[in-house]
Design an enzyme around this catalytic site. Structure first.
Site, short mmCIF file in Angstrom:
data_model
loop_
_atom_site.label_atom_id
_atom_site.label_comp_id
_atom_site.label_asym_id
_atom_site.label_seq_id
_atom_site.Cartn_x
_atom_site.Cartn_y
_atom_site.Cartn_z
N ASP A 229 50.89 -17.63 7.38
CA ASP A 229 51.03 -18.92 6.69
C ASP A 229 50.41 -18.81 5.31
OD1 ASP A 229 52.26 -20.16 8.90
OD2 ASP A 229 50.28 -20.51 9.82
N LEU A 230 51.19 -19.01 4.27
CA LEU A 230 50.75 -18.81 2.90
C LEU A 230 49.54 -19.67 2.55
CD1 LEU A 230 51.34 -17.42 0.16
CD2 LEU A 230 52.79 -19.39 -0.41
N ASP A 231 48.47 -19.00 2.07
CA ASP A 231 47.24 -19.67 1.61
C ASP A 231 46.61 -20.56 2.68
OD1 ASP A 231 47.56 -18.49 -0.87
OD2 ASP A 231 48.62 -20.20 -1.73
N ALA A 232 46.80 -20.21 3.94
CA ALA A 232 46.31 -21.06 5.02
C ALA A 232 45.47 -20.31 6.05
CB ALA A 232 47.49 -21.74 5.73
#
Length: 287
Positions: A229-232
């Site tokens: 999950d991008l930037d998560a």
């Protein structure tokens, strides 16, 4: 430096865990030099980091993991990782064109702040080769096509290099490419990113410009483990700096870069010291 074993563990909280683990160590003539623990009462989970000297320890180091697994894994539903302080982590640094985080990491490495080896620097541009040469570290470049049609091939070659260099974790020092799920799966919770924003606010591109347009009074930086999950991914370290109406997008970028390298170096240091335990999408950071 006396050789030590370091164990990071978590399991459902119950009576007697600390007593059992410390008794196992002391009964085998290990001298405990560090112990920190935490209980998450919401989830009912127990977390601990314990370190002990091996100079008089009765169990051979290659057998310690087997003993702990046999004694405690099933009994306490325990998950653990075992490390040794004389086995240096091997860090690969991924970069693109911005040098501030790379310079900071390499300067700290050269000054002896990081007990780590850096066998390679990987990039998608030639721009920072001169920095790698200043520190005498091999620099490898794989360029991506604009349509990213060669991304799978590039990552396969990068992974081959990482395996050859026996890399144990990766630091994205403003590497401006999205890492594929396949590479993340090869290094779960072992890819550290620096995001130029106080996540979860202002994700994506140009967060300082977003912050300026919103008129915020603080800007921040976040270092986290990379997940699909991008930037998560689990957050390791964050910090902020105050700004005012007098700041411009350009001055925010300059202040942010100073913050980014500090936050990233703190996260890298904690990882090298084996003081981070990930659980779900959070981190337990031991002192």
């Amino acid at each position: 430096m006396n050789p030590t074993a370091i164990m990071l563990l978590h399991c459902p909280d119950q009576t007697g865990i600390i007593s059992e683990v410390t008794k196992f160590i002391t009964d085998n003539q290990g001298n405990i030099v560090y112990l920190d623990q935490y209980v998450d009462r919401e989830d009912g989970m127990f977390f601990m980091r314990i370190e002990w000297e091996l100079s008089n320890f009765l169990i051979p180091r290659e057998k310690i993991k087997e003993y702990i697994t046999t004694l405690y894994s099933t009994r306490y539903d325990m998950e653990f990782n075992l490390y040794f302080n004389d086995v240096r982590p091997r860090m690969a640094i991924f970069v693109s064109k911005m040098s501030h985080c790379l310079y900071d990491l390499l300067a700290r490495y050269k000054a002896g702040e990081f007990n780590v080896d850096i066998p390679c620097i990987v990039s998608n541009h030639e721009d920072l080769r001169y920095v790698a040469e200043q520190f005498d570290i091999p620099y490898y470049v794989w360029s991506l096509k604009k349509d990213h049609s060669n991304k799978e091939q590039v990552e396969a070659e990068e992974l081959k290099l990482l395996k050859e260099k026996q890399v144990t974790f990766i630091v994205l020092a403003r590497y401006m490419q999205i890492i594929s799920d396949g590479m993340i799966a090869e290094y779960p919770h072992h890819i550290i990113n620096i995001h130029h924003s106080f996540l979860p606010a202002f994700i994506g591109a140009k967060p300082y410009h977003q912050a300026w347009e919103r008129g915020v009074k603080i800007i921040g930086a976040t270092s986290h483990y990379v997940t699909a999950d991008l930037d998560a991914g689990p957050i390791i370290e964050q910090d902020v700096v105050r700004i005012s109406h007098k700041d411009t997008p350009e001055s925010l970028v300059l202040k942010g870069r100073d913050l980014e390298k500090i936050v990233l170096s703190r996260a890298v240091s904690k990882h090298i010291e084996r003081k981070i335990l990930t659980y779900k999408n959070k981190t337990i950071i031991f002192s």
